[in-house]
Design a protein around this motif. Structure first.
Motif, PDB file in Angstrom:
ATOM      1  N   SER A  77       0.829  -1.209   0.000  1.00 41.79           N
ATOM      2  CA  SER A  77       0.000   0.000   0.000  1.00 41.79           C
ATOM      3  C   SER A  77       0.862   1.257   0.000  1.00 41.79           C
ATOM      4  O   SER A  77       0.590   2.217  -0.730  1.00 41.79           O
ATOM      5  CB  SER A  77      -0.934  -0.002   1.218  1.00 41.79           C
ATOM      6  N   TYR A  78       1.912   1.244   0.789  1.00 41.47           N
ATOM      7  CA  TYR A  78       2.785   2.415   0.874  1.00 41.47           C
ATOM      8  C   TYR A  78       3.632   2.577  -0.385  1.00 41.47           C
ATOM      9  O   TYR A  78       3.877   3.702  -0.849  1.00 41.47           O
ATOM     10  CB  TYR A  78       3.681   2.312   2.104  1.00 41.47           C
ATOM     11  N   LEU A  79       4.075   1.467  -0.955  1.00 47.68           N
ATOM     12  CA  LEU A  79       4.980   1.511  -2.100  1.00 47.68           C
ATOM     13  C   LEU A  79       4.314   1.965  -3.385  1.00 47.68           C
ATOM     14  O   LEU A  79       5.003   2.174  -4.395  1.00 47.68           O
ATOM     15  CB  LEU A  79       5.621   0.130  -2.313  1.00 47.68           C
ATOM     16  N   ARG A  80       2.980   2.101  -3.386  1.00 47.01           N
ATOM     17  CA  ARG A  80       2.318   2.583  -4.601  1.00 47.01           C
ATOM     18  C   ARG A  80       2.821   3.973  -4.995  1.00 47.01           C
ATOM     19  O   ARG A  80       2.721   4.373  -6.147  1.00 47.01           O
ATOM     20  CB  ARG A  80       0.796   2.597  -4.412  1.00 47.01           C
ATOM     21  N   GLY A  81       3.326   4.721  -4.013  1.00 46.42           N
ATOM     22  CA  GLY A  81       3.861   6.039  -4.311  1.00 46.42           C
ATOM     23  C   GLY A  81       2.842   7.138  -4.088  1.00 46.42           C
ATOM     24  O   GLY A  81       1.683   6.896  -3.736  1.00 46.42           O
ATOM     25  N   LYS A  82       3.282   8.346  -4.305  1.00 38.45           N
ATOM     26  CA  LYS A  82       2.456   9.524  -4.088  1.00 38.45           C
ATOM     27  C   LYS A  82       2.093  10.136  -5.431  1.00 38.45           C
ATOM     28  O   LYS A  82       2.956  10.564  -6.187  1.00 38.45           O
ATOM     29  CB  LYS A  82       3.212  10.543  -3.226  1.00 38.45           C
ATOM     30  N   VAL A  83       0.784  10.142  -5.721  1.00 41.36           N
ATOM     31  CA  VAL A  83       0.309  10.706  -6.977  1.00 41.36           C
ATOM     32  C   VAL A  83      -0.884  11.597  -6.687  1.00 41.36           C
ATOM     33  O   VAL A  83      -1.802  11.206  -5.972  1.00 41.36           O
ATOM     34  CB  VAL A  83      -0.111   9.598  -7.981  1.00 41.36           C
ATOM     35  N   ASN A  84      -0.878  12.788  -7.255  1.00 44.92           N
ATOM     36  CA  ASN A  84      -2.015  13.699  -7.146  1.00 44.92           C
ATOM     37  C   ASN A  84      -2.791  13.626  -8.456  1.00 44.92           C
ATOM     38  O   ASN A  84      -2.431  14.260  -9.441  1.00 44.92           O
ATOM     39  CB  ASN A  84      -1.542  15.125  -6.885  1.00 44.92           C
ATOM     40  N   PHE A  85      -3.869  12.831  -8.471  1.00 46.72           N
ATOM     41  CA  PHE A  85      -4.602  12.628  -9.713  1.00 46.72           C
ATOM     42  C   PHE A  85      -5.355  13.868 -10.169  1.00 46.72           C
ATOM     43  O   PHE A  85      -5.736  13.973 -11.325  1.00 46.72           O
ATOM     44  CB  PHE A  85      -5.580  11.458  -9.555  1.00 46.72           C
ATOM     45  N   ARG A  86      -5.601  14.790  -9.246  1.00 43.34           N
ATOM     46  CA  ARG A  86      -6.279  16.016  -9.655  1.00 43.34           C
ATOM     47  C   ARG A  86      -5.411  16.846 -10.596  1.00 43.34           C
ATOM     48  O   ARG A  86      -5.903  17.677 -11.346  1.00 43.34           O
ATOM     49  CB  ARG A  86      -6.665  16.839  -8.419  1.00 43.34           C
ATOM     50  N   ASN A  87      -4.088  16.607 -10.530  1.00 39.56           N
ATOM     51  CA  ASN A  87      -3.183  17.318 -11.436  1.00 39.56           C
ATOM     52  C   ASN A  87      -2.578  16.382 -12.478  1.00 39.56           C
ATOM     53  O   ASN A  87      -1.590  16.687 -13.107  1.00 39.56           O
ATOM     54  CB  ASN A  87      -2.043  17.966 -10.635  1.00 39.56           C
ATOM     55  N   ASN A  88      -3.213  15.215 -12.625  1.00 43.82           N
ATOM     56  CA  ASN A  88      -2.680  14.221 -13.561  1.00 43.82           C
ATOM     57  C   ASN A  88      -3.844  13.574 -14.269  1.00 43.82           C
ATOM     58  O   ASN A  88      -4.319  12.523 -13.865  1.00 43.82           O
ATOM     59  CB  ASN A  88      -1.868  13.171 -12.800  1.00 43.82           C
ATOM     60  N   ASN A  89      -4.392  14.239 -15.271  1.00 40.13           N
ATOM     61  CA  ASN A  89      -5.631  13.789 -15.886  1.00 40.13           C
ATOM     62  C   ASN A  89      -5.425  12.534 -16.705  1.00 40.13           C
ATOM     63  O   ASN A  89      -4.327  12.112 -17.005  1.00 40.13           O
ATOM     64  CB  ASN A  89      -6.271  14.900 -16.744  1.00 40.13           C
ATOM     65  N   THR A  90      -6.554  11.912 -17.104  1.00 38.74           N
ATOM     66  CA  THR A  90      -6.492  10.624 -17.800  1.00 38.74           C
ATOM     67  C   THR A  90      -5.823  10.720 -19.156  1.00 38.74           C
ATOM     68  O   THR A  90      -5.255   9.756 -19.652  1.00 38.74           O
ATOM     69  CB  THR A  90      -7.900  10.047 -17.965  1.00 38.74           C
ATOM     70  N   THR A  91      -5.890  11.887 -19.764  1.00 40.36           N
ATOM     71  CA  THR A  91      -5.230  12.026 -21.063  1.00 40.36           C
ATOM     72  C   THR A  91      -3.730  11.872 -20.922  1.00 40.36           C
ATOM     73  O   THR A  91      -3.077  11.165 -21.695  1.00 40.36           O
ATOM     74  CB  THR A  91      -5.566  13.396 -21.681  1.00 40.36           C
ATOM     75  N   ASN A  92      -3.175  12.505 -19.903  1.00 37.27           N
ATOM     76  CA  ASN A  92      -1.739  12.392 -19.661  1.00 37.27           C
ATOM     77  C   ASN A  92      -1.368  10.962 -19.306  1.00 37.27           C
ATOM     78  O   ASN A  92      -0.332  10.456 -19.727  1.00 37.27           O
ATOM     79  CB  ASN A  92      -1.322  13.329 -18.531  1.00 37.27           C
ATOM     80  N   GLN A  93      -2.233  10.300 -18.529  1.00 32.48           N
ATOM     81  CA  GLN A  93      -1.953   8.916 -18.161  1.00 32.48           C
ATOM     82  C   GLN A  93      -1.916   8.034 -19.401  1.00 32.48           C
ATOM     83  O   GLN A  93      -1.040   7.184 -19.571  1.00 32.48           O
ATOM     84  CB  GLN A  93      -3.027   8.410 -17.187  1.00 32.48           C
ATOM     85  N   GLU A  94      -2.893   8.260 -20.283  1.00 34.55           N
ATOM     86  CA  GLU A  94      -2.972   7.434 -21.490  1.00 34.55           C
ATOM     87  C   GLU A  94      -1.758   7.646 -22.374  1.00 34.55           C
ATOM     88  O   GLU A  94      -1.182   6.703 -22.917  1.00 34.55           O
ATOM     89  CB  GLU A  94      -4.263   7.759 -22.243  1.00 34.55           C
ATOM     90  N   GLU A  95      -1.349   8.906 -22.526  1.00 25.71           N
ATOM     91  CA  GLU A  95      -0.180   9.193 -23.346  1.00 25.71           C
ATOM     92  C   GLU A  95       1.061   8.543 -22.759  1.00 25.71           C
ATOM     93  O   GLU A  95       1.899   7.995 -23.486  1.00 25.71           O
ATOM     94  CB  GLU A  95       0.007  10.705 -23.452  1.00 25.71           C
ATOM     95  N   GLU A  96       1.146   8.561 -21.416  1.00 29.90           N
ATOM     96  CA  GLU A  96       2.323   7.978 -20.766  1.00 29.90           C
ATOM     97  C   GLU A  96       2.377   6.472 -20.993  1.00 29.90           C
ATOM     98  O   GLU A  96       3.404   5.893 -21.310  1.00 29.90           O
ATOM     99  CB  GLU A  96       2.279   8.283 -19.267  1.00 29.90           C
ATOM    100  N   ILE A  97       1.213   5.810 -20.838  1.00 31.37           N
ATOM    101  CA  ILE A  97       1.169   4.354 -21.003  1.00 31.37           C
ATOM    102  C   ILE A  97       1.462   3.968 -22.442  1.00 31.37           C
ATOM    103  O   ILE A  97       2.223   3.046 -22.732  1.00 31.37           O
ATOM    104  CB  ILE A  97      -0.204   3.814 -20.555  1.00 31.37           C
ATOM    105  N   ASN A  98       0.832   4.691 -23.388  1.00 29.08           N
ATOM    106  CA  ASN A  98       1.051   4.360 -24.790  1.00 29.08           C
ATOM    107  C   ASN A  98       2.494   4.606 -25.212  1.00 29.08           C
ATOM    108  O   ASN A  98       3.037   3.888 -26.046  1.00 29.08           O
ATOM    109  CB  ASN A  98       0.107   5.183 -25.670  1.00 29.08           C
ATOM    110  N   SER A  99       3.123   5.628 -24.623  1.00 26.78           N
ATOM    111  CA  SER A  99       4.503   5.923 -24.991  1.00 26.78           C
ATOM    112  C   SER A  99       5.458   4.871 -24.491  1.00 26.78           C
ATOM    113  O   SER A  99       6.544   4.702 -25.034  1.00 26.78           O
ATOM    114  CB  SER A  99       4.903   7.290 -24.424  1.00 26.78           C
ATOM    115  N   ASN A 100       5.026   4.141 -23.436  1.00 30.84           N
ATOM    116  CA  ASN A 100       5.881   3.094 -22.903  1.00 30.84           C
ATOM    117  C   ASN A 100       5.712   1.791 -23.655  1.00 30.84           C
ATOM    118  O   ASN A 100       6.387   0.829 -23.392  1.00 30.84           O
ATOM    119  CB  ASN A 100       5.576   2.873 -21.415  1.00 30.84           C
TER     120      ASN A 100
END
Length: 505
Positions: A482-505
């Protein structure tokens, strides 16, 4: 249309969706827990409610086949829902569930009950796979946790009310009424989905469905879950071994196919998603067997009645039902990792207290152990679901929603399977108690066959402690995950950015 009208309409849709999905969650949880109360009268030849030819083994299949169906089909239909529409799949699932539930009330043989329970579980799989995905699609990020909390709280409310109300229904109206009482809710929910809840949530571009991967996945889950359900037999280990083989084949295939049924790259590239799922699996594995162990402890060691034992065990469900909405709302304001880790730590405290039970333990220790466990789960479940759903791109909401339910089911099956194995190995091949019977291929030569489990209190306590100590260890691992998941503020990390990050990987 003015902005105010649009906002009012959107708010109405959110309330409607949340009400539909939460009532569905309550109904399915209530029916499952209420129906389990009917097992003794359905298998008792001297009861007026006896089902001809049905014994404990057959009843086990009736219960197990529903769990297998819901677990096996969630991921495939979650993927299909992403393509063809989450509300559409949810509606189809609700109609299948309701129709099968109605039919079950008229069945009078083991075979037909098993068949329609499988159909009922299949419908439930479609509902479970898409419910959280719809909430994620319709609620904004800063209100999503509260919606998850209300939905998950309704599940625990159903689990809390089910045994007591189900007992009254079975005693006075018969076990068939448990099914009939659910049908009107399913019918009304279906009408609301058709005529009131507007819109559809699906990907703009359809992706090819990996049907072969789906088949391999279903086979793997069946072998794994049924293997753990039968772990006290030799063939149970064969099934688990076979599931490992098919899992390797599944991973190999999914890495080669262009559009996999399960996005394995999420586990590799998305740390938050990976550790949120791992912590859920470990926490469910650590805590699910608590009710089974304490059933033995309260009834066979402390010699409490079934009703008193049930009243004590319900403490955890009540705490979960109350804390889940609170935990969900907190996850809209506070970092997810903080809430989930506090939840796991509280659950760990509860398990640690229960690991010290003996013949002279005061009942307050058990109550506090259950209370801390319920508080822990209430603080963990909603924020963790929020973590998983918020960490994936929009096109994967169905798959992620289904994965939440699948991790829960796998963890629960392994937890109960391990407890069953320990009872079988330590207490012998055929032991009976006031709560359950175990039939095992494993023989303890120190225990005479067919003797009451209550005559072996030291060994029973040893078994309970071993399982609780292992559970504490699993909970510690869940704490780290649970702790190792890390710290992420999703309010400043919208789904579009997430999708671009995943697709780029």
């Amino acid at each position: 249309m003015s902005n105010d009208s649009v906002q009012i309409d959107a708010r109405k849709q959110r309330i409607t969706a949340l009400a539909i999905i939460s009532v569905s969650s309550f109904v399915s949880a209530f029916m499952g827990s209420a129906f389990s109360v009917a097992a003794p009268v359905m298998t008792n030849p001297h009861s007026s409610q006896y089902v001809p030819g049905l014994d404990e083994a057959g009843m086990g299949w009736i219960i197990t086949i529903y769990i297998l169906a819901t677990a096996m089909l969630q991921i495939p239909f979650g993927k299909i829902a992403d393509n063809y529409g989450r509300k559409k799949i949810y509606l189809i699932g609700m109609m299948i569930f309701t129709s099968a539930t109605l039919a079950l009330g008229f069945m009078n043989s083991e075979t037909t009950l098993v068949i329609f329970r499988f159909i009922q579980g299949s419908g439930a799989a479609l509902v479970f796979a898409t419910g959280m995905a719809i909430l994620t699609s319709i609620f904004p990020q800063d209100k999503r946790g509260r919606a998850f909390g209300i939905n998950i709280g309704s599940v625990y409310l159903g689990l809390t009310i089910g045994p007591s109300l189900g007992g009254v229904i079975v005693e006075h109206l018969g076990w068939r009424t448990v099914f009939f009482s659910v049908v009107p809710f399913g019918f009304i929910i279906s009408l609301l989905l058709i005529f009131v809840l507007k819109g559809e949530w699906k990907n703009e571009k359809k992706e090819k469905i990996d049907y072969l991967g789906a088949v391999i996945y279903v086979i793997t889950l069946f072998l794994l879950l049924y293997g753990f359900r039968s772990i006290n037999t030799t063939y149970g280990f064969y099934l688990i071994g076979a599931s490992i083989l098919t899992l390797i084949i599944f991973i190999f295939w999914e890495r080669r196919v262009e559009v996999p049924i399960l996005e394995l790259k999420l586990f590799k590239k998305n740390r938050f998603f990976t550790f949120a799922n791992i912590s859920a699996f470990l926490f469910y594995t650590a805590t699910t067997s608590t009710a089974l162990l304490l059933n033995y402890y309260l009834q066979d060691i402390l010699l409490l009645s079934v009703s008193i034992a049930g009243s004590i065990l319900i403490v955890r469900s009540i705490a979960q039902a109350i804390l889940s909405p609170i935990g969900g709302r907190l996850s809209d304001k506070i970092e997810h990792r903080t809430i989930t880790t506090i939840g796991v730590a509280t659950g760990l405290l509860g398990l640690t207290l229960l690991a010290f039970v003996n013949q002279n333990t005061h009942i307050s220790l058990v109550i506090f152990g259950l209370l801390f466990g319920g508080i822990g789960f209430g603080l963990f479940s909603s924020p963790n679901a929020n973590s998983i759903m918020s960490s994936v791109p929009r096109k994967m909401y169905g798959m992620a929603s289904a994965l939440v339910g699948t991790m829960r089911t796998i963890g629960q099956s392994i937890s109960l399977g391990f407890a069953t194995l320990m009872f079988s190995v330590i207490l012998g091949p055929k032991v009976s108690s006031t709560t359950m019977q175990f039939k095992s291929d494993f023989v303890n030569p120190l225990i005479p066959v067919n003797m009451s489990i209550a005559q072996h209190i030291p060994l029973l306590l040893q078994t309970i402690r071993i399982v609780f100590i292992v559970a504490v260890g699993m909970c510690v691992l869940a704490l780290f995950a649970s702790y190792l998941r890390g710290k992420v503020n999703f309010r400043n990390n919208n789904t579009t950015n997430q999708e671009e990050e995943i697709n780029s990987n």
